[in-house]
Design a protein around this motif. Structure first.
Motif, PDB file in Angstrom:
ATOM      1  N   THR A 126       0.850  -1.187   0.000  1.00  0.00           N
ATOM      2  CA  THR A 126       0.000   0.000   0.000  1.00  0.00           C
ATOM      3  C   THR A 126       0.885   1.236   0.000  1.00  0.00           C
ATOM      4  O   THR A 126       2.068   1.175   0.325  1.00  0.00           O
ATOM      5  N   ALA A 127       0.284   2.347  -0.365  1.00  0.00           N
ATOM      6  CA  ALA A 127       0.931   3.653  -0.262  1.00  0.00           C
ATOM      7  C   ALA A 127      -0.160   4.636   0.114  1.00  0.00           C
ATOM      8  O   ALA A 127      -1.337   4.418  -0.196  1.00  0.00           O
ATOM      9  N   THR A 128       0.206   5.688   0.781  1.00  0.00           N
ATOM     10  CA  THR A 128      -0.799   6.706   1.077  1.00  0.00           C
ATOM     11  C   THR A 128      -1.025   7.552  -0.168  1.00  0.00           C
ATOM     12  O   THR A 128      -0.150   7.647  -1.043  1.00  0.00           O
ATOM     13  N   LEU A 129      -2.190   8.156  -0.227  1.00  0.00           N
ATOM     14  CA  LEU A 129      -2.469   9.064  -1.333  1.00  0.00           C
ATOM     15  C   LEU A 129      -1.449  10.187  -1.343  1.00  0.00           C
ATOM     16  O   LEU A 129      -1.009  10.623  -2.404  1.00  0.00           O
ATOM     17  N   ARG A 130      -1.025  10.619  -0.160  1.00  0.00           N
ATOM     18  CA  ARG A 130       0.000  11.662  -0.047  1.00  0.00           C
ATOM     19  C   ARG A 130       1.268  11.273  -0.826  1.00  0.00           C
ATOM     20  O   ARG A 130       1.878  12.102  -1.494  1.00  0.00           O
ATOM     21  N   GLU A 131       1.636   9.989  -0.746  1.00  0.00           N
ATOM     22  CA  GLU A 131       2.832   9.506  -1.458  1.00  0.00           C
ATOM     23  C   GLU A 131       2.600   9.451  -2.970  1.00  0.00           C
ATOM     24  O   GLU A 131       3.533   9.636  -3.749  1.00  0.00           O
ATOM     25  N   LEU A 132       1.352   9.187  -3.378  1.00  0.00           N
ATOM     26  CA  LEU A 132       1.041   9.063  -4.802  1.00  0.00           C
ATOM     27  C   LEU A 132       0.664  10.383  -5.460  1.00  0.00           C
ATOM     28  O   LEU A 132       0.612  10.476  -6.677  1.00  0.00           O
ATOM     29  N   LEU A 133       0.395  11.387  -4.640  1.00  0.00           N
ATOM     30  CA  LEU A 133      -0.029  12.688  -5.155  1.00  0.00           C
ATOM     31  C   LEU A 133       0.938  13.754  -4.655  1.00  0.00           C
ATOM     32  O   LEU A 133       0.644  14.510  -3.724  1.00  0.00           O
ATOM     33  N   PRO A 134       2.132  13.791  -5.256  1.00  0.00           N
ATOM     34  CA  PRO A 134       3.140  14.734  -4.768  1.00  0.00           C
ATOM     35  C   PRO A 134       2.707  16.185  -5.011  1.00  0.00           C
ATOM     36  O   PRO A 134       1.829  16.464  -5.814  1.00  0.00           O
ATOM     37  N   ALA A 135       3.340  17.068  -4.296  1.00  0.00           N
ATOM     38  CA  ALA A 135       3.070  18.508  -4.404  1.00  0.00           C
ATOM     39  C   ALA A 135       1.585  18.787  -4.226  1.00  0.00           C
ATOM     40  O   ALA A 135       0.973  19.504  -5.005  1.00  0.00           O
ATOM     41  N   ASN A 136       0.992  18.214  -3.165  1.00  0.00           N
ATOM     42  CA  ASN A 136      -0.448  18.335  -2.960  1.00  0.00           C
ATOM     43  C   ASN A 136      -0.834  19.506  -2.072  1.00  0.00           C
ATOM     44  O   ASN A 136      -2.012  19.786  -1.921  1.00  0.00           O
ATOM     45  N   GLU A 137       0.124  20.168  -1.490  1.00  0.00           N
ATOM     46  CA  GLU A 137      -0.176  21.316  -0.623  1.00  0.00           C
ATOM     47  C   GLU A 137      -0.404  22.559  -1.460  1.00  0.00           C
ATOM     48  O   GLU A 137       0.182  22.742  -2.532  1.00  0.00           O
ATOM     49  N   TRP A 138      -1.274  23.435  -0.972  1.00  0.00           N
ATOM     50  CA  TRP A 138      -1.506  24.702  -1.641  1.00  0.00           C
ATOM     51  C   TRP A 138      -0.211  25.507  -1.603  1.00  0.00           C
ATOM     52  O   TRP A 138       0.450  25.587  -0.556  1.00  0.00           O
ATOM     53  N   PRO A 139       0.188  26.092  -2.713  1.00  0.00           N
ATOM     54  CA  PRO A 139       1.493  26.783  -2.744  1.00  0.00           C
ATOM     55  C   PRO A 139       1.486  28.114  -1.991  1.00  0.00           C
ATOM     56  O   PRO A 139       0.460  28.727  -1.780  1.00  0.00           O
ATOM     57  N   ASP A 140       2.689  28.534  -1.610  1.00  0.00           N
ATOM     58  CA  ASP A 140       2.858  29.857  -1.030  1.00  0.00           C
ATOM     59  C   ASP A 140       2.761  30.895  -2.149  1.00  0.00           C
ATOM     60  O   ASP A 140       3.053  30.586  -3.316  1.00  0.00           O
ATOM     61  N   PRO A 141       2.380  32.114  -1.820  1.00  0.00           N
ATOM     62  CA  PRO A 141       2.338  33.157  -2.849  1.00  0.00           C
ATOM     63  C   PRO A 141       3.740  33.439  -3.373  1.00  0.00           C
ATOM     64  O   PRO A 141       4.732  33.235  -2.675  1.00  0.00           O
ATOM     65  N   LEU A 142       3.809  33.932  -4.592  1.00  0.00           N
ATOM     66  CA  LEU A 142       5.105  34.238  -5.207  1.00  0.00           C
ATOM     67  C   LEU A 142       5.808  35.382  -4.492  1.00  0.00           C
ATOM     68  O   LEU A 142       7.017  35.413  -4.401  1.00  0.00           O
ATOM     69  N   ASP A 143       5.050  36.353  -4.045  1.00  0.00           N
ATOM     70  CA  ASP A 143       5.668  37.550  -3.431  1.00  0.00           C
ATOM     71  C   ASP A 143       5.347  37.626  -1.976  1.00  0.00           C
ATOM     72  O   ASP A 143       4.383  37.263  -1.470  1.00  0.00           O
TER      73      ASP A 143
END
Length: 143
Positions: A126-143
């Motif tokens: 098994t794997a967690t969805l977190r492991e299968l769905l990389p870069a799943n966090e909302w990104p920080d703003p550019l500035d």
């Protein structure tokens, strides 16, 4: 799998795999095949839901995971503890299929906590969805 005393034991994933296998009943409609992939999921509260894929020529079909999740949501549940999809080839051999990218995102969006859903990749894997769905966090703003 064999135990030390020679008895056959089930893996933790066998029951869920069997539930997914039980709903696979391929049906041809023209050049399309319905129900050749089955999925089963176990909710955090211990309920099992199943579904099959529907392949359409217009691209409006859906994966077996979507059907199982739809059944779960219909029952007003949203948190998936474990999920699996299976397919059988023409020789009768069974395969566990990892969820496609669309399914991975769908699982995630049904409930944010599903990022920790266990995705069954084999009898002992098994794997967690977190492991299968990389870069799943909302990104920080550019500035």
């Amino acid at each position: 799998m064999m135990s030390e005393d020679g008895q056959t034991t089930l893996s933790p994933n066998d029951e869920l795999i069997a539930a997914a296998q039980a709903v696979v009943h391929p049906h041809k409609v023209g050049d399309r095949l319905l129900g050749d992939v089955g999925a089963a999921l176990l909710t955090e509260s211990g309920n099992t839901y199943v579904g099959v894929c529907v392949d359409t020529g217009s691209g409006t079909g859906f994966c077996a995971e979507h059907a199982a999740i739809g059944a779960m949501v219909t029952a007003r549940e949203y948190r998936i503890a474990r999920i699996v999809a299976v397919w059988r080839d023409e020789a009768g051999l069974w395969y566990v299929l990892p969820p496609c990218g669309r399914c991975r995102e769908f699982i995630r969006q049904v409930d944010w906590a599903n990022i920790d859903t266990e995705v069954v990749l084999g009898r002992q894997l098994t794997a967690t969805l977190r492991e299968l769905l990389p870069a799943n966090e909302w990104p920080d703003p550019l500035d």
